[in-house]
Design a protein around this motif. Structure first.
Motif, mmCIF file in Angstrom:
data_model
loop_
_atom_site.group_PDB
_atom_site.id
_atom_site.type_symbol
_atom_site.label_atom_id
_atom_site.label_comp_id
_atom_site.label_asym_id
_atom_site.label_seq_id
_atom_site.Cartn_x
_atom_site.Cartn_y
_atom_site.Cartn_z
ATOM 1 N N ALA A 143 0.866 -1.325 -0.076
ATOM 2 C CA ALA A 143 -0.084 -0.020 0.054
ATOM 3 C C ALA A 143 0.745 1.290 -0.096
ATOM 4 C CB ALA A 143 -0.833 0.136 1.273
ATOM 5 N N ASP A 144 2.186 1.061 0.385
ATOM 6 C CA ASP A 144 2.979 2.279 0.388
ATOM 7 C C ASP A 144 3.377 2.697 -0.948
ATOM 8 O OD1 ASP A 144 5.032 3.978 0.945
ATOM 9 O OD2 ASP A 144 6.257 2.643 2.143
ATOM 10 N N PRO A 145 2.905 3.963 -1.184
ATOM 11 C CA PRO A 145 2.938 4.676 -2.659
ATOM 12 C C PRO A 145 4.676 5.257 -2.834
ATOM 13 C CG PRO A 145 1.863 6.041 -1.362
ATOM 14 C CD PRO A 145 2.195 5.026 -0.489
ATOM 15 N N LEU A 146 5.229 5.403 -1.677
ATOM 16 C CA LEU A 146 6.565 6.165 -1.615
ATOM 17 C C LEU A 146 7.711 5.550 -2.058
ATOM 18 C CD1 LEU A 146 6.342 8.124 2.282
ATOM 19 C CD2 LEU A 146 5.561 8.776 -0.338
ATOM 20 N N PRO A 147 8.816 6.172 -2.486
ATOM 21 C CA PRO A 147 9.788 5.487 -3.175
ATOM 22 C C PRO A 147 10.407 4.557 -2.066
ATOM 23 C CG PRO A 147 9.904 7.812 -3.602
ATOM 24 C CD PRO A 147 8.996 7.764 -2.537
ATOM 25 N N LEU A 148 10.992 3.448 -2.508
ATOM 26 C CA LEU A 148 11.906 2.283 -1.709
ATOM 27 C C LEU A 148 10.892 1.913 -0.808
ATOM 28 C CD1 LEU A 148 15.064 4.297 -0.891
ATOM 29 C CD2 LEU A 148 14.562 2.747 -2.741
ATOM 30 N N ALA A 149 9.617 1.388 -1.050
ATOM 31 C CA ALA A 149 8.712 0.718 -0.137
ATOM 32 C C ALA A 149 9.142 -0.493 -0.074
ATOM 33 C CB ALA A 149 7.341 0.890 -0.919
ATOM 34 N N VAL A 150 8.887 -1.168 1.082
ATOM 35 C CA VAL A 150 9.523 -2.612 1.329
ATOM 36 C C VAL A 150 8.412 -3.503 1.257
ATOM 37 C CG1 VAL A 150 10.489 -3.993 3.118
ATOM 38 C CG2 VAL A 150 10.882 -1.643 3.114
ATOM 39 N N THR A 151 8.129 -4.075 -0.160
ATOM 40 C CA THR A 151 6.996 -4.943 -0.342
ATOM 41 C C THR A 151 7.188 -6.298 -0.145
ATOM 42 O OG1 THR A 151 7.868 -5.182 -2.733
ATOM 43 C CG2 THR A 151 6.475 -3.418 -2.212
ATOM 44 N N ASN A 152 8.520 -6.762 0.286
ATOM 45 C CA ASN A 152 8.932 -8.106 0.776
ATOM 46 C C ASN A 152 9.301 -8.107 2.101
ATOM 47 O OD1 ASN A 152 7.965 -9.988 -1.565
ATOM 48 N ND2 ASN A 152 9.297 -8.717 -2.656
ATOM 49 N N PRO A 153 9.065 -7.931 3.107
ATOM 50 C CA PRO A 153 9.548 -7.605 4.306
ATOM 51 C C PRO A 153 10.104 -9.120 4.866
ATOM 52 C CG PRO A 153 7.214 -8.106 4.692
ATOM 53 C CD PRO A 153 7.286 -7.793 3.133
ATOM 54 N N PRO A 154 11.145 -8.765 5.635
ATOM 55 C CA PRO A 154 11.936 -9.948 6.154
ATOM 56 C C PRO A 154 11.525 -10.849 6.925
ATOM 57 C CG PRO A 154 12.342 -7.883 7.437
ATOM 58 C CD PRO A 154 11.370 -7.576 6.599
ATOM 59 N N TYR A 155 10.273 -11.296 6.719
ATOM 60 C CA TYR A 155 9.448 -12.443 7.263
ATOM 61 C C TYR A 155 9.106 -13.787 6.385
ATOM 62 C CZ TYR A 155 9.517 -8.538 10.625
ATOM 63 O OH TYR A 155 9.889 -7.700 11.393
ATOM 64 N N GLY A 156 9.685 -13.719 5.252
ATOM 65 C CA GLY A 156 9.009 -14.516 4.203
ATOM 66 C C GLY A 156 9.548 -16.168 4.723
ATOM 67 N N GLN A 157 10.379 -16.239 5.464
ATOM 68 C CA GLN A 157 10.869 -17.599 5.995
ATOM 69 C C GLN A 157 9.715 -18.403 6.552
ATOM 70 O OE1 GLN A 157 12.006 -14.818 7.401
ATOM 71 N NE2 GLN A 157 12.637 -15.055 9.450
ATOM 72 N N TYR A 158 8.589 -17.619 7.119
ATOM 73 C CA TYR A 158 7.562 -17.979 7.877
ATOM 74 C C TYR A 158 6.433 -18.600 6.875
ATOM 75 C CZ TYR A 158 9.686 -15.901 12.061
ATOM 76 O OH TYR A 158 10.576 -15.869 13.079
ATOM 77 N N LEU A 159 6.442 -18.374 5.433
ATOM 78 C CA LEU A 159 5.434 -18.995 4.689
ATOM 79 C C LEU A 159 5.492 -20.407 4.656
ATOM 80 C CD1 LEU A 159 5.709 -16.467 1.760
ATOM 81 C CD2 LEU A 159 4.247 -16.421 3.416
ATOM 82 N N SER A 160 4.293 -20.890 4.493
ATOM 83 C CA SER A 160 4.258 -22.338 4.355
ATOM 84 C C SER A 160 3.618 -22.588 3.157
ATOM 85 C CB SER A 160 3.608 -22.910 5.565
ATOM 86 O OG SER A 160 2.159 -22.517 5.553
ATOM 87 N N ALA A 161 3.313 -24.006 3.118
ATOM 88 C CA ALA A 161 2.333 -24.507 1.914
ATOM 89 C C ALA A 161 1.033 -24.154 1.729
ATOM 90 C CB ALA A 161 2.475 -25.955 1.721
ATOM 91 N N ASN A 162 0.636 -23.839 3.059
ATOM 92 C CA ASN A 162 -0.795 -23.435 3.181
ATOM 93 C C ASN A 162 -1.051 -21.968 2.739
ATOM 94 O OD1 ASN A 162 -1.869 -25.839 4.451
ATOM 95 N ND2 ASN A 162 -0.985 -25.125 6.266
ATOM 96 N N PHE A 163 0.078 -21.186 2.542
ATOM 97 C CA PHE A 163 0.120 -19.846 2.235
ATOM 98 C C PHE A 163 1.138 -19.544 1.215
ATOM 99 C CE2 PHE A 163 -1.547 -20.210 6.470
ATOM 100 C CZ PHE A 163 -2.881 -19.318 6.498
ATOM 101 N N GLY A 164 0.539 -19.679 -0.091
ATOM 102 C CA GLY A 164 1.811 -19.379 -1.233
ATOM 103 C C GLY A 164 2.452 -20.706 -1.366
ATOM 104 N N ASP A 165 3.342 -20.685 -1.985
ATOM 105 C CA ASP A 165 4.560 -21.600 -2.374
ATOM 106 C C ASP A 165 5.777 -21.598 -1.168
ATOM 107 O OD1 ASP A 165 5.867 -19.557 -3.004
ATOM 108 O OD2 ASP A 165 5.909 -20.102 -5.181
ATOM 109 N N GLY A 166 5.740 -20.885 -0.354
ATOM 110 C CA GLY A 166 6.858 -21.015 0.374
ATOM 111 C C GLY A 166 8.040 -20.111 0.092
ATOM 112 N N THR A 167 8.041 -19.511 -1.223
ATOM 113 C CA THR A 167 9.456 -19.256 -1.723
ATOM 114 C C THR A 167 9.476 -17.715 -2.030
ATOM 115 O OG1 THR A 167 8.442 -19.386 -4.053
ATOM 116 C CG2 THR A 167 9.470 -21.191 -3.092
ATOM 117 N N ALA A 168 8.628 -16.895 -1.021
ATOM 118 C CA ALA A 168 8.550 -15.379 -1.295
ATOM 119 C C ALA A 168 9.912 -14.887 -0.746
ATOM 120 C CB ALA A 168 7.277 -14.782 -0.066
ATOM 121 N N PRO A 169 10.492 -13.986 -1.333
ATOM 122 C CA PRO A 169 11.727 -13.329 -1.079
ATOM 123 C C PRO A 169 11.963 -12.736 0.256
ATOM 124 C CG PRO A 169 10.741 -11.952 -2.676
ATOM 125 C CD PRO A 169 9.816 -13.171 -2.719
ATOM 126 N N VAL A 170 12.932 -12.930 0.853
ATOM 127 C CA VAL A 170 13.108 -12.228 2.377
ATOM 128 C C VAL A 170 13.942 -10.989 2.112
ATOM 129 C CG1 VAL A 170 12.709 -14.529 3.364
ATOM 130 C CG2 VAL A 170 14.943 -13.651 2.806
#
Length: 222
Positions: free
Chosen positions: A195-222
């Motif tokens: 939702a952040d329209p400003l420059p350098l928005a953090v769209t992939n926050p550093p918590y991607g390691q918590y994704l599981s098979a139940n929520f996407g493919d678990g490969t989101a960048p961190v």
């Protein structure tokens, strides 16, 4: 720079700080045990140690559930504030959005966020329903959560015993683990990053390691 433009980044930072400075340190300090021993004890000391281990794991789970309730409440207040700022700026009519799920859908639409990507909407909805179960116990939310996330229950778990006397109820057996807390903080911070329209928005926050098979493919960048 308008208030509407600034709020998503502030919200994301506040959520991240709360998780990193409060939730993780508390959960890491709480003692936990991979297996709870049962059966006849050889001594009083062994019995008391086993009882203490049961209390440790029960307390840790209660803390995790309380943190879900806090996260859901914080995120809902943030959405409400953003919707009000959007309304006040004359950008869109957000007055109809009351309650978590209408707010989520309306704010996502306004911010052009696809909640189906990487299971973002699923994770946020699950967090909200868990929070309702923590708050209210048995009822429609508990039944809904059993359908949405049956993996939050494990009747054969070797690391948890319900310490409450009387007939067991489903809402008391919800298990919230670190991975679940991580997925919820990923989803909330991901939402505000998108939702952040400003420059350098953090769209992939550093918590991607918590994704599981139940929520996407678990490969989101961190």
């Amino acid at each position: 720079m308008s208030t509407v433009e600034q709020l998503p980044r502030i919200f994301q930072a506040n959520l991240g700080r709360f998780f990193d400075r409060v939730i993780l340190p508390v959960m890491e300090k709480l003692p936990s045990h991979a297996v709870l021993e049962t059966g006849e004890a050889d001594s009083l000391d062994q019995f008391l140690d086993r009882a203490a281990a049961q209390v440790d794991n029960y307390t840790s789970n209660e803390a995790a559930k309380a943190f879900v309730l806090t996260l859901a409440g914080l995120f809902e207040r943030q959405m409400s504030r953003w919707a009000r700022a959007t309304q006040d700026a004359g950008i869109a009519d957000m007055s109809r959005l009351t309650g978590f799920e209408p707010l989520l859908a309306g704010c996502a639409e306004q911010a052009s966020i696809d909640l189906s990507v990487e299971g973002l909407g699923d994770a946020l909805t699950q967090m909200f329903v868990v929070a309702n179960v923590v708050r209210h116990g048995e009822g429609r939310s508990c039944d809904r959560l059993r359908a949405l996330a049956p993996d939050l229950w494990d009747e054969h778990a070797v690391d948890y015993h319900d310490l409450l006397p009387g007939t067991a109820v489903a809402s008391e057996h919800v298990r919230v683990r670190e991975a679940d807390l991580g997925r919820y903080i990923w989803a909330t911070t991901r939402f505000w990053g998108l939702a952040d329209p400003l420059p350098l928005a953090v769209t992939n926050p550093p918590y991607g390691q918590y994704l599981s098979a139940n929520f996407g493919d678990g490969t989101a960048p961190v």
